[in-house]
Write a protein that holds these residues in place. Sequence first.
Motif, PDB file in Angstrom:
ATOM      1  N   LEU A   4       0.818  -1.204   0.000  1.00 38.05           N
ATOM      2  CA  LEU A   4       0.000   0.000   0.000  1.00 38.05           C
ATOM      3  C   LEU A   4       0.856   1.260   0.000  1.00 38.05           C
ATOM      4  O   LEU A   4       0.468   2.279  -0.588  1.00 38.05           O
ATOM      5  N   SER A   5       2.008   1.228   0.639  1.00 40.29           N
ATOM      6  CA  SER A   5       2.874   2.413   0.660  1.00 40.29           C
ATOM      7  C   SER A   5       3.242   2.854  -0.752  1.00 40.29           C
ATOM      8  O   SER A   5       3.263   4.058  -1.058  1.00 40.29           O
ATOM      9  N   GLN A   6       3.511   1.895  -1.639  1.00 38.84           N
ATOM     10  CA  GLN A   6       3.842   2.236  -3.026  1.00 38.84           C
ATOM     11  C   GLN A   6       2.614   2.702  -3.795  1.00 38.84           C
ATOM     12  O   GLN A   6       2.712   3.598  -4.650  1.00 38.84           O
ATOM     13  N   MET A   7       1.460   2.114  -3.502  1.00 43.70           N
ATOM     14  CA  MET A   7       0.219   2.559  -4.160  1.00 43.70           C
ATOM     15  C   MET A   7      -0.106   3.995  -3.745  1.00 43.70           C
ATOM     16  O   MET A   7      -0.530   4.818  -4.568  1.00 43.70           O
ATOM     17  N   ALA A   8       0.106   4.314  -2.470  1.00 39.12           N
ATOM     18  CA  ALA A   8      -0.152   5.664  -1.988  1.00 39.12           C
ATOM     19  C   ALA A   8       0.814   6.669  -2.616  1.00 39.12           C
ATOM     20  O   ALA A   8       0.424   7.784  -2.989  1.00 39.12           O
ATOM     21  N   ALA A   9       2.080   6.298  -2.740  1.00 36.44           N
ATOM     22  CA  ALA A   9       3.055   7.181  -3.380  1.00 36.44           C
ATOM     23  C   ALA A   9       2.672   7.441  -4.837  1.00 36.44           C
ATOM     24  O   ALA A   9       2.785   8.572  -5.338  1.00 36.44           O
ATOM     25  N   ALA A  10       2.195   6.404  -5.514  1.00 36.04           N
ATOM     26  CA  ALA A  10       1.758   6.556  -6.903  1.00 36.04           C
ATOM     27  C   ALA A  10       0.534   7.455  -6.996  1.00 36.04           C
ATOM     28  O   ALA A  10       0.403   8.244  -7.941  1.00 36.04           O
ATOM     29  N   ALA A  11      -0.371   7.335  -6.025  1.00 34.54           N
ATOM     30  CA  ALA A  11      -1.556   8.200  -6.012  1.00 34.54           C
ATOM     31  C   ALA A  11      -1.148   9.659  -5.908  1.00 34.54           C
ATOM     32  O   ALA A  11      -1.662  10.526  -6.634  1.00 34.54           O
ATOM     33  N   ARG A  12      -0.212   9.951  -5.021  1.00 33.27           N
ATOM     34  CA  ARG A  12       0.256  11.340  -4.864  1.00 33.27           C
ATOM     35  C   ARG A  12       0.887  11.840  -6.159  1.00 33.27           C
ATOM     36  O   ARG A  12       0.631  12.976  -6.585  1.00 33.27           O
ATOM     37  N   ALA A  13       1.669  11.001  -6.802  1.00 33.80           N
ATOM     38  CA  ALA A  13       2.327  11.401  -8.046  1.00 33.80           C
ATOM     39  C   ALA A  13       1.318  11.647  -9.168  1.00 33.80           C
ATOM     40  O   ALA A  13       1.561  12.480 -10.046  1.00 33.80           O
ATOM     41  N   ALA A  14       0.193  10.926  -9.124  1.00 30.68           N
ATOM     42  CA  ALA A  14      -0.839  11.061 -10.154  1.00 30.68           C
ATOM     43  C   ALA A  14      -1.834  12.175  -9.854  1.00 30.68           C
ATOM     44  O   ALA A  14      -2.759  12.398 -10.636  1.00 30.68           O
ATOM     45  N   GLY A  15      -1.671  12.860  -8.734  1.00 30.87           N
ATOM     46  CA  GLY A  15      -2.583  13.932  -8.381  1.00 30.87           C
ATOM     47  C   GLY A  15      -3.868  13.465  -7.731  1.00 30.87           C
ATOM     48  O   GLY A  15      -4.821  14.246  -7.597  1.00 30.87           O
ATOM     49  N   VAL A  16      -3.916  12.200  -7.308  1.00 29.42           N
ATOM     50  CA  VAL A  16      -5.088  11.669  -6.617  1.00 29.42           C
ATOM     51  C   VAL A  16      -5.105  12.235  -5.195  1.00 29.42           C
ATOM     52  O   VAL A  16      -4.109  12.161  -4.479  1.00 29.42           O
ATOM     53  N   ARG A  17      -6.254  12.750  -4.808  1.00 28.43           N
ATOM     54  CA  ARG A  17      -6.376  13.380  -3.494  1.00 28.43           C
ATOM     55  C   ARG A  17      -6.900  12.416  -2.430  1.00 28.43           C
ATOM     56  O   ARG A  17      -6.645  12.598  -1.237  1.00 28.43           O
ATOM     57  N   GLU A  18      -7.657  11.421  -2.860  1.00 25.69           N
ATOM     58  CA  GLU A  18      -8.261  10.488  -1.903  1.00 25.69           C
ATOM     59  C   GLU A  18      -8.182   9.076  -2.499  1.00 25.69           C
ATOM     60  O   GLU A  18      -8.643   8.833  -3.611  1.00 25.69           O
ATOM     61  N   LEU A  19      -7.603   8.159  -1.733  1.00 21.02           N
ATOM     62  CA  LEU A  19      -7.350   6.802  -2.201  1.00 21.02           C
ATOM     63  C   LEU A  19      -7.955   5.804  -1.222  1.00 21.02           C
ATOM     64  O   LEU A  19      -7.772   5.924  -0.006  1.00 21.02           O
ATOM     65  N   CYS A  20      -8.663   4.822  -1.751  1.00 17.86           N
ATOM     66  CA  CYS A  20      -9.188   3.739  -0.920  1.00 17.86           C
ATOM     67  C   CYS A  20      -8.603   2.421  -1.401  1.00 17.86           C
ATOM     68  O   CYS A  20      -8.672   2.101  -2.590  1.00 17.86           O
ATOM     69  N   VAL A  21      -8.026   1.670  -0.471  1.00 23.57           N
ATOM     70  CA  VAL A  21      -7.529   0.336  -0.797  1.00 23.57           C
ATOM     71  C   VAL A  21      -8.661  -0.660  -0.576  1.00 23.57           C
ATOM     72  O   VAL A  21      -9.316  -0.673   0.466  1.00 23.57           O
TER      73      VAL A  21
END
Length: 264
Positions: free
Chosen positions: A20-37
């Motif tokens: 999840l740490s890598q998925m969250a980092a990717a979300a930030r890089a993609a401009g995603v503001r809210e992520l749900c696993v």
Amino acid sequence: MYLTDFHTHSVLSFDGQAPLSQMAAAARAAGVRELCVTDHCDFLDEGGAPVRTYDWDRAVEQFEQTAGALPDGALTLRLGLELGMPHLDPAAAQAICGRDGVDFILGSVHNLSPERGGGDFYYEDLTDPAVCYGVLDDYFASLLALARTDYYDVLAHIIYPLRYMNPAVTLERYTDVICAILRAAVERGRGIELNTCRGQTLEPWRPILALYRACGGEIVTLGSDAHTPGDVGRGIPEALALLEQCSFRRFAVYQRHQPVFHTL
């Protein structure tokens, strides 16, 4: 533009590729503001064998470690689950859905019914249209049974089996049952997901969204179905544009099983 991705899988899913740490980092890089696993818990595994438990402790540990390492305000992280075919065992579904601290439950169907062997659609030979329509008959019967339960917040990827089917196959003959599924969700205050399939699927959602609107539906979440960091957020901006074209004025995220709306 407020970008959200409410359908993602970490390494805790059998087919997930990254923590999840890598998925969250990717979300930030993609401009995603809210992520749900939303890692997988399917009541039938890939071969059709029954599964009735989920390791929430492991999921919560990963979630808390990742959330705790995020800079303040960098990303809103939500804890969810993709629960496959919960109608097969209401008692087990109730136990899984009753976990405290969970934000979001996607209800989905990835498998044939137990009566049809329970196999995952991904492993079926779906080149023959006649076989495909038999699978779709079974799929929509299962999805209707799921929609009539309370073990989900949002119905995931309603058009899911088409990913693996002969391109000549369409959903035209299933309008009535799809409407029944959508009405069941609306009557229970549940929503549906616009799933971009990692940015590969948008236009096929247009008729589903129109039917949902006609059934009184208003709750739509957005999900990429990312299983790798590179796919997080894929197709979400285009999905927002499609919603607006289909006369929606807002989309939803979830917090503690309650929809929170954002204006398009």
